[in-house]
Enzyme design. Structure first.
Site, PDB file in Angstrom:
ATOM      1  N   ARG A  62     -22.174 -30.242  -7.082  1.00 32.97           N
ATOM      2  CA  ARG A  62     -23.524 -30.193  -7.648  1.00 32.97           C
ATOM      3  C   ARG A  62     -24.580 -30.317  -6.550  1.00 32.97           C
ATOM      4  O   ARG A  62     -25.615 -29.627  -6.588  1.00 32.97           O
ATOM      5  CB  ARG A  62     -23.714 -31.323  -8.668  1.00 32.97           C
ATOM      6  CG  ARG A  62     -25.125 -31.422  -9.250  1.00 32.97           C
ATOM      7  CD  ARG A  62     -25.204 -32.513 -10.305  1.00 32.97           C
ATOM      8  NE  ARG A  62     -24.483 -32.129 -11.493  1.00 32.97           N
ATOM      9  CZ  ARG A  62     -25.031 -31.451 -12.520  1.00 32.97           C
ATOM     10  NH1 ARG A  62     -26.297 -31.103 -12.479  1.00 32.97           N
ATOM     11  NH2 ARG A  62     -24.314 -31.140 -13.561  1.00 32.97           N
ATOM     12  N   HIS A  66     -27.559 -27.633  -6.076  1.00 32.56           N
ATOM     13  CA  HIS A  66     -28.961 -28.040  -6.200  1.00 32.56           C
ATOM     14  C   HIS A  66     -29.720 -27.880  -4.882  1.00 32.56           C
ATOM     15  O   HIS A  66     -30.940 -27.736  -4.888  1.00 32.56           O
ATOM     16  CB  HIS A  66     -29.047 -29.480  -6.707  1.00 32.56           C
ATOM     17  CG  HIS A  66     -28.841 -29.593  -8.184  1.00 32.56           C
ATOM     18  ND1 HIS A  66     -29.606 -30.396  -8.999  1.00 32.56           N
ATOM     19  CD2 HIS A  66     -27.939 -28.990  -9.006  1.00 32.56           C
ATOM     20  CE1 HIS A  66     -29.193 -30.282 -10.252  1.00 32.56           C
ATOM     21  NE2 HIS A  66     -28.178 -29.444 -10.285  1.00 32.56           N
ATOM     22  N   ASN A  94     -32.674 -33.749 -10.510  1.00 33.19           N
ATOM     23  CA  ASN A  94     -31.883 -34.389  -9.454  1.00 33.19           C
ATOM     24  C   ASN A  94     -31.754 -35.901  -9.592  1.00 33.19           C
ATOM     25  O   ASN A  94     -30.727 -36.476  -9.254  1.00 33.19           O
ATOM     26  CB  ASN A  94     -32.502 -34.087  -8.079  1.00 33.19           C
ATOM     27  CG  ASN A  94     -32.353 -32.632  -7.678  1.00 33.19           C
ATOM     28  OD1 ASN A  94     -31.445 -31.945  -8.125  1.00 33.19           O
ATOM     29  ND2 ASN A  94     -33.252 -32.169  -6.820  1.00 33.19           N
ATOM     30  N   HIS A 193     -18.158 -27.028 -14.037  1.00 30.64           N
ATOM     31  CA  HIS A 193     -18.177 -28.085 -15.048  1.00 30.64           C
ATOM     32  C   HIS A 193     -16.790 -28.345 -15.627  1.00 30.64           C
ATOM     33  O   HIS A 193     -16.668 -29.093 -16.604  1.00 30.64           O
ATOM     34  CB  HIS A 193     -19.155 -27.734 -16.165  1.00 30.64           C
ATOM     35  CG  HIS A 193     -20.576 -28.002 -15.817  1.00 30.64           C
ATOM     36  ND1 HIS A 193     -21.626 -27.787 -16.682  1.00 30.64           N
ATOM     37  CD2 HIS A 193     -21.142 -28.481 -14.678  1.00 30.64           C
ATOM     38  CE1 HIS A 193     -22.769 -28.110 -16.092  1.00 30.64           C
ATOM     39  NE2 HIS A 193     -22.495 -28.532 -14.876  1.00 30.64           N
TER      40      HIS A 193
END
Length: 318
Positions: A62, A66, A94, A193
């Site tokens: 992640r 991001h 975040n 995921h």
């Protein structure tokens, strides 16, 4: 399934920048002479971190996503706020979902000892995310290297560019297309995921109001996430194999067991349904597409003229 994924190795000799103008030609051998043991150093920190807490693998994946989705893969997400600077760490998408900064710090410390002022924090994130996937049973690939670290960051850009848990399929396709990534690549990358966990506040709306949800699954998640309170309670994205990188995510979507609204949108009577079916039935195809999409996403670069450097400390500019 895990062994099929682990054996899927995706290589590339060069990587073209996804967005113009093309600022650099990357190569997996970028540090071949200047920091030849870089890969081993990164792995030596990642392996015990993931062994201690498997969730950390998902967290580093992640972190990479991001970082790259906000002004390119430039390490900007690592910059701490100061009295005169507001970075990306506390952006809405975040502040409560991105973690693992201390793992990147630990890698950077060892890298600086071995190869001072040579390896960018952005490249460390890219290598760490590849290892994160592989260490929990997923594929590996040749990471293209040569990034530099941005000397700035933008909280507003993070708030504007990162898709949220309530996103529709159309908005997901649009957000990824804006980064030069196809609907197929978006669907493959969403398969990250298959590992990790989400906070109750991110999926409460789905388990109490979405129509496209398995009733038994919703009831089970409601035990973790009451209608009031418990915002920080965690639930696995995949409650079958929560810490194994496999294709169970897509099987869950077909059973209406996606944790986030944005997850289930990939299997909700739209164009992505066919690909979800394909990935759910063939772990190798998913692994290959995921690895290629990670390489492509790693080519997102800051716009021309962005001041960059190789940071000595990932949390602050030199």
């Amino acid at each position: 399934m895990g062994f099929l994924l682990a054996r899927c190795i995706i290589g590339a000799a060069t990587l073209l920048c996804v967005l113009p103008p093309c600022q650099a030609k990357f190569t997996s051998k970028f540090y071949g002479k200047t920091c030849p043991n870089l890969g081993a150093i990164v792995r030596s920190v990642m392996a015990p971190a993931v062994a201690k807490e498997p969730r950390m693998g998902a967290s580093i994946i992640r972190l990479f996503f991001h970082d790259c989705f906000v002004n390119g893969c430039d390490g900007s997400i690592l910059l701490d706020d100061t009295p005169t600077f507001t970075g990306e760490k506390n952006a809405g998408a975040n502040v409560n979902s991105v973690r693992g900064y201390e793992v990147i710090d630990a890698i950077k410390t060892q890298v600086e000892t071995a190869c001072k002022a040579t390896v960018s924090c952005a490249d460390i994130i890219a290598l760490a995310s590849r290892d994160a996937v592989n260490l929990v049973g997923g594929p590996t690939w040749n990471v293209q290297l040569g990034r530099k670290d941005s000397r700035t960051a933008s909280q507003s850009a993070a708030n504007a560019n990162l898709p949220g848990p309530g996103s529709s399929a159309a908005s997901l396709v649009s957000a990824f297309a804006a980064k030069g990534l196809s609907a197929r690549e978006m669907t493959a990358l969403s398969g990250a995921h298959t590992v990790g966990r989400a906070r109750c506040v991110l999926f409460r709306g789905r388990i109490y109001s979405d129509p496209n949800i398995n009733a038994t699954f919703a009831a089970a998640r409601q035990q973790t996430c009451p209608q009031a309170g418990g915002d920080g309670n965690l639930a696995p994205f995949d409650d079958q194999t929560p810490d194994a990188f496999d294709n169970a995510y897509y099987k869950n979507l077909m059973a209406q067991r996606g944790l986030l609204h944005s997850d289930q949108e990939l299997f909700n009577g739209g164009p992505q349904d066919a690909l979800v079916r394909k990935y759910s039935g063939n772990a190798g195809i998913f692994a290959g597409d995921f690895a290629k999409a990670m390489v492509k996403m790693g080519g997102l670069m800051p716009v021309a003229g962005t001041p960059t450097e190789v940071r000595l400390n990932c949390r602050k500019v030199n």
